[in-house]
Design a protein around this motif. Sequence first.
Motif, PDB file in Angstrom:
ATOM      1  N   ALA A 240     -14.880  24.782  39.266  1.00 43.43           N
ATOM      2  CA  ALA A 240     -13.844  24.944  38.351  1.00 43.43           C
ATOM      3  C   ALA A 240     -12.933  24.692  37.462  1.00 43.43           C
ATOM      4  CB  ALA A 240     -12.631  25.508  39.568  1.00 43.43           C
ATOM      5  N   TYR A 241     -12.837  23.556  37.222  1.00 45.15           N
ATOM      6  CA  TYR A 241     -11.727  22.832  36.681  1.00 45.15           C
ATOM      7  C   TYR A 241     -12.172  22.402  35.398  1.00 45.15           C
ATOM      8  CZ  TYR A 241     -10.212  22.517  41.351  1.00 45.15           C
ATOM      9  OH  TYR A 241      -9.421  22.046  42.303  1.00 45.15           O
ATOM     10  N   THR A 242     -13.945  22.762  34.734  1.00 42.30           N
ATOM     11  CA  THR A 242     -14.205  22.729  33.859  1.00 42.30           C
ATOM     12  C   THR A 242     -12.995  23.558  32.798  1.00 42.30           C
ATOM     13  OG1 THR A 242     -15.797  22.486  32.251  1.00 42.30           O
ATOM     14  CG2 THR A 242     -15.660  24.137  33.669  1.00 42.30           C
ATOM     15  N   LYS A 243     -12.905  22.874  31.422  1.00 42.50           N
ATOM     16  CA  LYS A 243     -11.778  23.696  30.109  1.00 42.50           C
ATOM     17  C   LYS A 243     -13.530  25.060  29.754  1.00 42.50           C
ATOM     18  CE  LYS A 243      -8.207  20.417  29.269  1.00 42.50           C
ATOM     19  NZ  LYS A 243      -8.289  19.321  28.623  1.00 42.50           N
ATOM     20  N   ASN A 244     -14.570  24.411  29.985  1.00 41.45           N
ATOM     21  CA  ASN A 244     -15.390  25.785  29.389  1.00 41.45           C
ATOM     22  C   ASN A 244     -15.256  27.096  30.093  1.00 41.45           C
ATOM     23  OD1 ASN A 244     -16.291  23.918  27.452  1.00 41.45           O
ATOM     24  ND2 ASN A 244     -18.320  23.183  28.998  1.00 41.45           N
ATOM     25  N   ASP A 245     -15.831  28.088  29.611  1.00 46.61           N
ATOM     26  CA  ASP A 245     -15.877  29.235  29.650  1.00 46.61           C
ATOM     27  C   ASP A 245     -16.970  29.876  30.525  1.00 46.61           C
ATOM     28  OD1 ASP A 245     -13.641  30.245  27.939  1.00 46.61           O
ATOM     29  OD2 ASP A 245     -14.954  30.985  26.995  1.00 46.61           O
ATOM     30  N   PHE A 246     -18.597  28.751  30.795  1.00 47.46           N
ATOM     31  CA  PHE A 246     -19.058  28.475  31.860  1.00 47.46           C
ATOM     32  C   PHE A 246     -18.119  28.100  33.179  1.00 47.46           C
ATOM     33  CE2 PHE A 246     -23.282  27.761  33.528  1.00 47.46           C
ATOM     34  CZ  PHE A 246     -23.598  29.411  33.356  1.00 47.46           C
ATOM     35  N   LYS A 247     -18.709  28.436  34.367  1.00 42.58           N
ATOM     36  CA  LYS A 247     -18.355  28.009  35.108  1.00 42.58           C
ATOM     37  C   LYS A 247     -19.659  27.366  36.782  1.00 42.58           C
ATOM     38  CE  LYS A 247     -13.485  28.748  34.465  1.00 42.58           C
ATOM     39  NZ  LYS A 247     -12.773  27.867  33.836  1.00 42.58           N
ATOM     40  N   THR A 248     -20.033  26.667  36.238  1.00 42.68           N
ATOM     41  CA  THR A 248     -21.574  26.766  37.162  1.00 42.68           C
ATOM     42  C   THR A 248     -20.963  26.919  38.750  1.00 42.68           C
ATOM     43  OG1 THR A 248     -23.780  26.277  37.316  1.00 42.68           O
ATOM     44  CG2 THR A 248     -22.015  24.155  37.196  1.00 42.68           C
ATOM     45  N   PRO A 249     -22.266  27.770  39.577  1.00 42.50           N
ATOM     46  CA  PRO A 249     -21.897  27.654  41.068  1.00 42.50           C
ATOM     47  C   PRO A 249     -23.180  26.149  41.023  1.00 42.50           C
ATOM     48  CG  PRO A 249     -22.934  29.264  40.601  1.00 42.50           C
ATOM     49  CD  PRO A 249     -22.889  29.175  39.376  1.00 42.50           C
ATOM     50  N   TYR A 250     -22.670  25.337  42.617  1.00 45.11           N
ATOM     51  CA  TYR A 250     -23.181  24.880  42.916  1.00 45.11           C
ATOM     52  C   TYR A 250     -24.212  25.269  44.104  1.00 45.11           C
ATOM     53  CZ  TYR A 250     -19.931  22.207  40.540  1.00 45.11           C
ATOM     54  OH  TYR A 250     -19.106  21.613  39.375  1.00 45.11           O
ATOM     55  N   GLY A 251     -25.353  24.459  43.939  1.00 45.89           N
ATOM     56  CA  GLY A 251     -26.506  25.138  45.294  1.00 45.89           C
ATOM     57  C   GLY A 251     -27.450  26.202  45.434  1.00 45.89           C
ATOM     58  N   TYR A 252     -27.825  26.671  46.103  1.00 50.14           N
ATOM     59  CA  TYR A 252     -28.883  27.755  45.356  1.00 50.14           C
ATOM     60  C   TYR A 252     -28.209  28.816  46.491  1.00 50.14           C
ATOM     61  CZ  TYR A 252     -33.042  25.477  46.565  1.00 50.14           C
ATOM     62  OH  TYR A 252     -34.392  25.028  45.670  1.00 50.14           O
ATOM     63  N   ILE A 253     -28.110  30.190  45.227  1.00 49.56           N
ATOM     64  CA  ILE A 253     -28.010  31.647  45.480  1.00 49.56           C
ATOM     65  C   ILE A 253     -28.647  32.801  44.677  1.00 49.56           C
ATOM     66  CG2 ILE A 253     -26.172  33.236  44.703  1.00 49.56           C
ATOM     67  CD1 ILE A 253     -24.136  30.593  43.324  1.00 49.56           C
ATOM     68  N   VAL A 254     -29.082  33.353  46.676  1.00 51.17           N
ATOM     69  CA  VAL A 254     -30.187  34.277  46.144  1.00 51.17           C
ATOM     70  C   VAL A 254     -29.239  36.245  46.866  1.00 51.17           C
ATOM     71  CG1 VAL A 254     -32.154  34.791  47.999  1.00 51.17           C
ATOM     72  CG2 VAL A 254     -31.768  32.594  48.043  1.00 51.17           C
ATOM     73  N   SER A 255     -30.160  36.883  45.671  1.00 51.47           N
ATOM     74  CA  SER A 255     -29.072  38.458  46.412  1.00 51.47           C
ATOM     75  C   SER A 255     -30.172  39.061  46.529  1.00 51.47           C
ATOM     76  CB  SER A 255     -28.175  38.473  45.199  1.00 51.47           C
ATOM     77  OG  SER A 255     -27.722  39.797  45.154  1.00 51.47           O
ATOM     78  N   LYS A 256     -30.588  40.369  47.125  1.00 52.27           N
ATOM     79  CA  LYS A 256     -31.730  40.656  46.921  1.00 52.27           C
ATOM     80  C   LYS A 256     -33.398  40.351  47.504  1.00 52.27           C
ATOM     81  CE  LYS A 256     -28.876  44.793  45.732  1.00 52.27           C
ATOM     82  NZ  LYS A 256     -26.957  43.960  46.094  1.00 52.27           N
ATOM     83  N   GLY A 257     -32.921  39.587  47.438  1.00 56.43           N
ATOM     84  CA  GLY A 257     -34.768  38.557  47.551  1.00 56.43           C
ATOM     85  C   GLY A 257     -34.650  37.750  46.511  1.00 56.43           C
ATOM     86  N   GLU A 258     -33.898  37.695  45.548  1.00 55.96           N
ATOM     87  CA  GLU A 258     -33.704  37.379  44.089  1.00 55.96           C
ATOM     88  C   GLU A 258     -33.279  36.165  44.427  1.00 55.96           C
ATOM     89  OE1 GLU A 258     -33.529  37.882  40.017  1.00 55.96           O
ATOM     90  OE2 GLU A 258     -33.620  39.625  40.855  1.00 55.96           O
ATOM     91  N   ILE A 259     -33.383  35.082  43.498  1.00 59.92           N
ATOM     92  CA  ILE A 259     -33.016  33.545  44.078  1.00 59.92           C
ATOM     93  C   ILE A 259     -31.945  33.543  42.157  1.00 59.92           C
ATOM     94  CG2 ILE A 259     -33.254  31.256  43.150  1.00 59.92           C
ATOM     95  CD1 ILE A 259     -35.938  30.935  45.067  1.00 59.92           C
ATOM     96  N   LYS A 260     -30.474  33.533  42.020  1.00 62.49           N
ATOM     97  CA  LYS A 260     -29.677  33.623  41.141  1.00 62.49           C
ATOM     98  C   LYS A 260     -29.652  32.627  40.798  1.00 62.49           C
ATOM     99  CE  LYS A 260     -29.747  38.267  42.018  1.00 62.49           C
ATOM    100  NZ  LYS A 260     -29.939  39.356  40.372  1.00 62.49           N
TER     101      LYS A 260
END
Length: 378
Positions: free
Chosen positions: A215-235
Amino acid sequence: MKRTILLTILAFLCLIPSSFAASTVKNYVLVDTKSSQAFIPVRLLSEFTDTVVSLNAAEKKIQITRGETLLTLFTNQATAYNNEEKVTLKQVPFAENGTTYVPLQWISESLGLSVKWDKDASSLHISYNDDSVSVPFITRGSIQAAASPIVSERKTYKVGSKSFSVQKVTISLLHPKIELDVALAGNTIGKVEDLSSIAKRNKAIVAINGTYFDAYTKNDFKTPYGYIVSKGEIKKVNPTENRTIFTYDKNSLAALIYGQDFTEKYEQGSIEGGLQAGPRLLVNGKVSLDVKNEGFRDPKILTGGGARSALGITRDHKLILLTTSGATIPQLAEIMKQAGAYQAMNLDGGASSGLYHNGKYLTTPGRKISNAIVVKYQ
């Protein structure tokens, strides 16, 4: 000629029971408290190799075929057949909410199925050779008895000498109109978006902020941490962390697992959605904290207090989404226990903490967020 073929196809489709036609129908085991007998949806048996299930609504006939075994049952009748052998069932098949249920004990014995109960997860594991399936179990009639599948309330819980005002939303996961999803801001890794916007875009009635992100990066890309899965697909992949992961399958059987167990679970093909956050708060109804072992080093998690978001799973398959302020992680664990959770974990907090219900904020986040758990009511 084409008209005749079309009418024939339509007539055939009309004979298919609605419980088979709807791919999103949830399977769960019903336990009759009076007889202590369990019943399974007959359609569940078709998930086992070489097992064919057919229903004849006009004759109220149920047939289950595998190899040389043919089981014939009738809804609301005690008479059944194992091939040509006539049997009197202790408990009769029945239809409820468009689903046909058959007695588990006789079916499992007749087909040679292995059955294992998991009381902590309130689930039943059924296997035959290399095929297996896990399904939730509930008391017969409990879903119909629920006044509403989604209940929002403000509660006060006391931990030690301190009282905490919380916002709490409880969702009946097995209700046929409830659907879970894990949503990304802008449908893309690295984006951020208002929680209310994520909810509205996904047509969700409930939403809570999800896992941590940069959340604190000055870059536009703010990466989430950890696994995220939606509708059976690893995001999003993060195989090095041992932080707790909230998962659920197509039957809305929810669980909390540790990161090191995720790959094996995912390869079994049952995980429909998931989100890794932590730390774990409750294990089987008891406070269970091992924050450092899950890889946390931030004082905000180890010792500090602040705005918190958490989720819990009850023994009767309800999902508790909760926000509060000023709580340490140990205090949050006690709050989730008092709130009725049997399993529970922490979510991202601080300025990310937010809870949305029915078109408005119950807790307003202080910033745009990366991802969320959303609940849809179809």
